[in-house]
Write a protein that holds these residues in place. Structure first.
Motif, short mmCIF file in Angstrom:
data_model
loop_
_atom_site.label_atom_id
_atom_site.label_comp_id
_atom_site.label_asym_id
_atom_site.label_seq_id
_atom_site.Cartn_x
_atom_site.Cartn_y
_atom_site.Cartn_z
N GLU A 185 1.02 -1.35 0.08
CA GLU A 185 -0.14 -0.06 -0.10
C GLU A 185 0.90 1.29 -0.04
O GLU A 185 2.00 1.27 0.44
N PRO A 186 0.50 2.48 -0.77
CA PRO A 186 1.32 3.51 -0.65
C PRO A 186 1.57 4.23 0.63
O PRO A 186 0.49 3.84 1.45
N GLY A 187 2.55 4.46 1.19
CA GLY A 187 2.72 4.93 2.49
C GLY A 187 3.51 6.35 2.48
O GLY A 187 4.31 6.34 1.43
N ASP A 188 3.81 6.83 3.44
CA ASP A 188 4.50 8.08 3.60
C ASP A 188 5.30 7.96 5.07
O ASP A 188 4.94 8.05 6.11
N PRO A 189 6.88 7.73 5.10
CA PRO A 189 7.58 7.32 3.65
C PRO A 189 7.19 6.20 3.04
O PRO A 189 6.94 5.26 3.66
N PRO A 190 7.66 6.21 1.68
CA PRO A 190 7.33 4.68 0.86
C PRO A 190 8.34 3.77 1.43
O PRO A 190 9.47 4.05 1.74
N ASP A 228 10.84 0.88 1.49
CA ASP A 228 11.91 0.23 0.54
C ASP A 228 11.58 -1.45 0.33
O ASP A 228 11.80 -1.89 1.38
#
Length: 198
Positions: free
Chosen positions: A139-144, A146
């Motif tokens: 799932e997209p996240g912040d921070p992405p 690695d």
């Protein structure tokens, strides 16, 4: 005699030799086991042993390779014919992983006693499967995240749980271990309580 019957007989012979070798490793340690003892325990002669294996090293290598191949196959078996599976529905492969280890726990214990590097073998087998057989979509996240770090984290945790299970002499069932691993992967720490004052 047909080739199929010969293959079946050869497979049975190899399995008997492997089982005898594993039992002897667990009884007296790898270094102390002789080819004659393996042959005697398997109820064959030395000639039969040498028809199938050059020596103990080759025999141990085959046991290791079969065990690790089974790990990789266990991860994929529940999803035959599928293109993808939801992340919340990976219990079947987690269970198959632990069932494979439970079913082959004697071989696993023998491999551990010969060289502790089996944990690295496990890690590399799982990593290869995650690179070649499947890919986790995050799932997209912040921070992405690695991907390689995430993979390393999850696989190290999985191997750590498996090795702990072996250290406890497999006191829990495969089902319990699968449940626990998934609960651990999906859990979030609430807070830390200090037992000593920092």
């Amino acid at each position: 005699m047909t080739e199929q019957k010969l293959d079946r007989r050869a497979r049975r012979t190899r399995e008997a030799i492997q089982a005898a070798f594993v039992e002897l490793i667990l009884e007296k340690g790898y270094a102390a086991v002789t080819i004659q003892e393996v042959a005697d325990k398997a109820d064959y002669n030395r000639g039969t042993f040498y028809k199938h294996y050059v020596g103990k090293e080759e025999l141990l290598k085959e046991i290791r390779e079969v065990f690790l191949k089974g790990i990789r196959e266990a991860l994929l078996r529940p999803y035959k014919g599928m293109d993808q599976v939801e992340a919340t529905k990976i219990y079947p492969s987690t269970l198959k992983l632990f069932e494979h280890i439970e079913c082959h726990k004697k071989e696993f214990k023998a491999l551990i006693t010969v060289h502790r590097g089996i944990s690295e073998d496990l890690y590399n087998t799982l990593r290869t499967s995650m690179r070649e057989d499947m890919h986790m979509e995050m799932e997209p996240g912040d921070p992405p995240l690695d991907y390689e770090l995430m993979l390393s984290y999850r696989l190290s945790a999985t191997v750590g749980v498996i090795m702990h299970w072996a250290d406890t002499d497999f006191k829990y069932s495969a089902e319990y271990m699968a449940d626990q691993l998934l609960a651990l992967v999906n859990s979030k720490i609430d807070h830390i309580v200090f037992k000593t004052k920092p």
